[in-house]
Design a protein around this motif. Structure first.
Motif, PDB file in Angstrom:
ATOM      1  N   GLU A  92       1.383  15.906 -22.827  1.00  0.00           N
ATOM      2  CA  GLU A  92       2.574  16.463 -22.192  1.00  0.00           C
ATOM      3  C   GLU A  92       2.622  17.979 -22.397  1.00  0.00           C
ATOM      4  N   LEU A  93       2.275  18.443 -23.590  1.00  0.00           N
ATOM      5  CA  LEU A  93       2.225  19.888 -23.832  1.00  0.00           C
ATOM      6  C   LEU A  93       1.171  20.547 -22.940  1.00  0.00           C
ATOM      7  N   ALA A  94       0.079  19.818 -22.683  1.00  0.00           N
ATOM      8  CA  ALA A  94      -1.004  20.364 -21.857  1.00  0.00           C
ATOM      9  C   ALA A  94      -0.601  20.546 -20.404  1.00  0.00           C
ATOM     10  N   THR A  95       0.507  19.941 -19.978  1.00  0.00           N
ATOM     11  CA  THR A  95       0.993  20.192 -18.621  1.00  0.00           C
ATOM     12  C   THR A  95       1.580  21.588 -18.489  1.00  0.00           C
ATOM     13  N   CYS A  96       1.915  22.179 -19.648  1.00  0.00           N
ATOM     14  CA  CYS A  96       2.438  23.560 -19.719  1.00  0.00           C
ATOM     15  C   CYS A  96       3.833  23.724 -19.126  1.00  0.00           C
ATOM     16  N   ARG A  97       4.553  22.631 -18.953  1.00  0.00           N
ATOM     17  CA  ARG A  97       5.932  22.766 -18.470  1.00  0.00           C
ATOM     18  C   ARG A  97       6.783  23.540 -19.461  1.00  0.00           C
ATOM     19  N   TRP A  98       6.510  23.339 -20.749  1.00  0.00           N
ATOM     20  CA  TRP A  98       7.271  24.056 -21.780  1.00  0.00           C
ATOM     21  C   TRP A  98       7.036  25.563 -21.703  1.00  0.00           C
ATOM     22  N   ILE A  99       5.834  25.957 -21.285  1.00  0.00           N
ATOM     23  CA  ILE A  99       5.531  27.383 -21.145  1.00  0.00           C
ATOM     24  C   ILE A  99       6.277  27.957 -19.951  1.00  0.00           C
ATOM     25  N   ALA A 100       6.315  27.216 -18.867  1.00  0.00           N
ATOM     26  CA  ALA A 100       7.052  27.670 -17.684  1.00  0.00           C
ATOM     27  C   ALA A 100       8.532  27.871 -18.007  1.00  0.00           C
ATOM     28  N   THR A 104       9.333  26.831 -27.179  1.00  0.00           N
ATOM     29  CA  THR A 104       8.511  27.054 -28.370  1.00  0.00           C
ATOM     30  C   THR A 104       7.847  25.749 -28.797  1.00  0.00           C
ATOM     31  N   THR A 105       6.632  25.863 -29.350  1.00  0.00           N
ATOM     32  CA  THR A 105       5.967  24.720 -29.971  1.00  0.00           C
ATOM     33  C   THR A 105       5.529  25.120 -31.371  1.00  0.00           C
ATOM     34  N   LEU A 106       5.828  24.275 -32.353  1.00  0.00           N
ATOM     35  CA  LEU A 106       5.383  24.483 -33.727  1.00  0.00           C
ATOM     36  C   LEU A 106       4.425  23.362 -34.094  1.00  0.00           C
ATOM     37  N   LEU A 107       3.252  23.714 -34.591  1.00  0.00           N
ATOM     38  CA  LEU A 107       2.272  22.751 -35.090  1.00  0.00           C
ATOM     39  C   LEU A 107       2.196  22.931 -36.596  1.00  0.00           C
ATOM     40  N   LEU A 108       2.673  21.936 -37.352  1.00  0.00           N
ATOM     41  CA  LEU A 108       2.775  22.041 -38.799  1.00  0.00           C
ATOM     42  C   LEU A 108       1.865  21.026 -39.474  1.00  0.00           C
ATOM     43  N   GLY A 109       1.323  21.400 -40.635  1.00  0.00           N
ATOM     44  CA  GLY A 109       0.480  20.470 -41.376  1.00  0.00           C
ATOM     45  C   GLY A 109      -0.424  21.192 -42.343  1.00  0.00           C
ATOM     46  N   PRO A 110      -1.088  20.459 -43.210  1.00  0.00           N
ATOM     47  CA  PRO A 110      -1.980  21.067 -44.193  1.00  0.00           C
ATOM     48  C   PRO A 110      -3.176  21.747 -43.523  1.00  0.00           C
ATOM     49  N   PRO A 111      -3.864  22.607 -44.256  1.00  0.00           N
ATOM     50  CA  PRO A 111      -5.061  23.241 -43.710  1.00  0.00           C
ATOM     51  C   PRO A 111      -6.115  22.213 -43.312  1.00  0.00           C
ATOM     52  N   GLY A 112      -6.851  22.522 -42.254  1.00  0.00           N
ATOM     53  CA  GLY A 112      -7.982  21.685 -41.871  1.00  0.00           C
ATOM     54  C   GLY A 112      -7.651  20.459 -41.055  1.00  0.00           C
ATOM     55  N   THR A 113      -6.411  20.361 -40.556  1.00  0.00           N
ATOM     56  CA  THR A 113      -6.023  19.152 -39.814  1.00  0.00           C
ATOM     57  C   THR A 113      -6.076  19.340 -38.299  1.00  0.00           C
ATOM     58  N   TYR A 193      12.694  35.473 -26.859  1.00  0.00           N
ATOM     59  CA  TYR A 193      13.583  34.320 -26.806  1.00  0.00           C
ATOM     60  C   TYR A 193      14.001  33.987 -25.372  1.00  0.00           C
ATOM     61  N   GLU A 194      13.702  32.747 -24.960  1.00  0.00           N
ATOM     62  CA  GLU A 194      14.023  32.210 -23.627  1.00  0.00           C
ATOM     63  C   GLU A 194      13.356  32.991 -22.490  1.00  0.00           C
ATOM     64  N   LYS A 195      12.375  33.815 -22.822  1.00  0.00           N
ATOM     65  CA  LYS A 195      11.648  34.578 -21.792  1.00  0.00           C
ATOM     66  C   LYS A 195      10.151  34.263 -21.830  1.00  0.00           C
ATOM     67  N   GLY A 196       9.591  34.283 -23.027  1.00  0.00           N
ATOM     68  CA  GLY A 196       8.174  33.990 -23.185  1.00  0.00           C
ATOM     69  C   GLY A 196       7.977  32.960 -24.278  1.00  0.00           C
ATOM     70  N   SER A 197       7.044  32.051 -24.089  1.00  0.00           N
ATOM     71  CA  SER A 197       6.822  30.974 -25.047  1.00  0.00           C
ATOM     72  C   SER A 197       6.035  31.445 -26.261  1.00  0.00           C
ATOM     73  N   ILE A 198       6.291  30.775 -27.381  1.00  0.00           N
ATOM     74  CA  ILE A 198       5.568  31.026 -28.622  1.00  0.00           C
ATOM     75  C   ILE A 198       5.034  29.698 -29.141  1.00  0.00           C
ATOM     76  N   HIS A 228      15.634  26.364 -30.903  1.00  0.00           N
ATOM     77  CA  HIS A 228      16.640  26.079 -29.879  1.00  0.00           C
ATOM     78  C   HIS A 228      16.055  25.241 -28.732  1.00  0.00           C
ATOM     79  N   HIS A 229      14.923  25.685 -28.208  1.00  0.00           N
ATOM     80  CA  HIS A 229      14.209  24.919 -27.173  1.00  0.00           C
ATOM     81  C   HIS A 229      12.783  24.728 -27.700  1.00  0.00           C
ATOM     82  N   SER A 230      12.550  23.632 -28.373  1.00  0.00           N
ATOM     83  CA  SER A 230      11.255  23.536 -29.051  1.00  0.00           C
ATOM     84  C   SER A 230      10.730  22.112 -29.163  1.00  0.00           C
ATOM     85  N   THR A 231       9.440  22.042 -29.423  1.00  0.00           N
ATOM     86  CA  THR A 231       8.779  20.810 -29.837  1.00  0.00           C
ATOM     87  C   THR A 231       8.123  21.097 -31.176  1.00  0.00           C
ATOM     88  N   VAL A 232       8.442  20.299 -32.175  1.00  0.00           N
ATOM     89  CA  VAL A 232       7.857  20.469 -33.511  1.00  0.00           C
ATOM     90  C   VAL A 232       6.984  19.262 -33.806  1.00  0.00           C
TER      91      VAL A 232
END
Length: 266
Positions: A92-100, A104-113, A193-198, A228-232
């Motif tokens: 779903e993230l690969a569709t890039c709708r969130w970028i349009a 924001t998308t946060l990818l969290l986890g230990p090193p090397g994952t 904020y609300e203009k360009g994705s991070i 505010h507008h994110s996927t974690v």
């Protein structure tokens, strides 16, 4: 219609800058003839090859401008090795709708994952869909902002970092921020904020970002905008690199996996 010799046809294609058709002219015409294509089908076939070549060049150039540290694709990600990840959510993230939408998308986890692998792969998908992308590590980003501030060019630096439709910030939390760096980072987040994705990768849960930024108040303000507008997405799996060493008997199994206090926001 008057017959056209090969050299004349090549010259016309050159003039129209149809270089993919020009470079493969005989091969393409032979293939169209062997397939018994109609005139309309042959024209579509030739134009498709031209578009494919231009897309390849565009993606190659945009990827160089993005400054990815390496080439990674979603097809090469081992989802079976990270069962905490939902492949459908990544697709779903690969569709890039969130970028349009400037989310924001946060990818969290230990090193090397595989966080950076996913970040680069999603960045390349964004480029394929004609979004501009810039990749930078958190340490390099902070150094850029600090230099801009010290040189009296912070506004110029913020403007440049606000231009890409997607800004990927890798390895946030591996090194603590120095004094004033959190305030500079806040200015960048506010500008986008609300203009360009991070897209941010981090080895720390969002609950630990106060210590990362060295200022809980600023960290709260940053997270308020990012979430505010994110996927974690939290990866709770094992390190790819350490897994190989454990298989060889060089390391023992590690303790509890990375945890986070948030999973999804919308």
């Amino acid at each position: 219609m008057t017959a056209v010799d090969h050299e004349t046809l090549v010259a016309m294609l050159d003039r129209l800058k149809l270089t993919a058709i020009r470079d493969q002219l005989d091969t393409l015409l032979d293939e169209a003839a062997r397939s018994d294509m109609t005139l309309r089908e042959s024209l579509a076939f030739l134009v498709q090859r031209e578009i494919a070549r231009r897309d390849e060049r565009r993606i190659s150039m945009a990827s160089k401008l993005a400054q990815f540290p390496f080439v990674r694709e979603l097809a090469g990600f081992e989802f079976e090795a990270q069962p905490s990840l939902d492949p459908g959510q990544i697709r779903e993230l690969a569709t890039c709708r969130w970028i349009a939408h400037g989310d924001t998308t946060l990818l969290l986890g230990p090193p090397g994952t595989g966080k950076t692998h996913l970040a680069v792969a999603l960045g390349r998908e964004a480029i394929r869909q004609n979004h501009s992308v810039q990749f930078v590590t958190a340490a390099t980003l902070v150094a850029m902002l600090a230099k801009g501030h010290d040189d009296g060019l912070l506004e110029k630096q913020l403007t440049q970092l606000s231009r890409p439709k997607l800004l990927i910030i890798d390895e946030l939390g591996y090194l603590p921020f120095e004094a004033n760096a959190a305030h500079l980072f806040f200015q960048l987040v506010s500008r986008r904020y609300e203009k360009g994705s991070i897209l941010i990768t981090s080895n720390r849960s969002v609950g630990e970002w106060g210590s990362v930024f060295g200022d809980p108040v600023v960290a709260t303000a940053i997270l308020d905008r990012l979430l505010h507008h994110s996927t974690v997405i939290t990866i709770r799996g094992d390190s790819y690199r350490l897994r190989e060493k454990r298989r060889s008997g060089l390391l023992q199994k590690a303790g509890p996996a990375f945890e986070t206090d948030k999973a999804n926001h919308s």
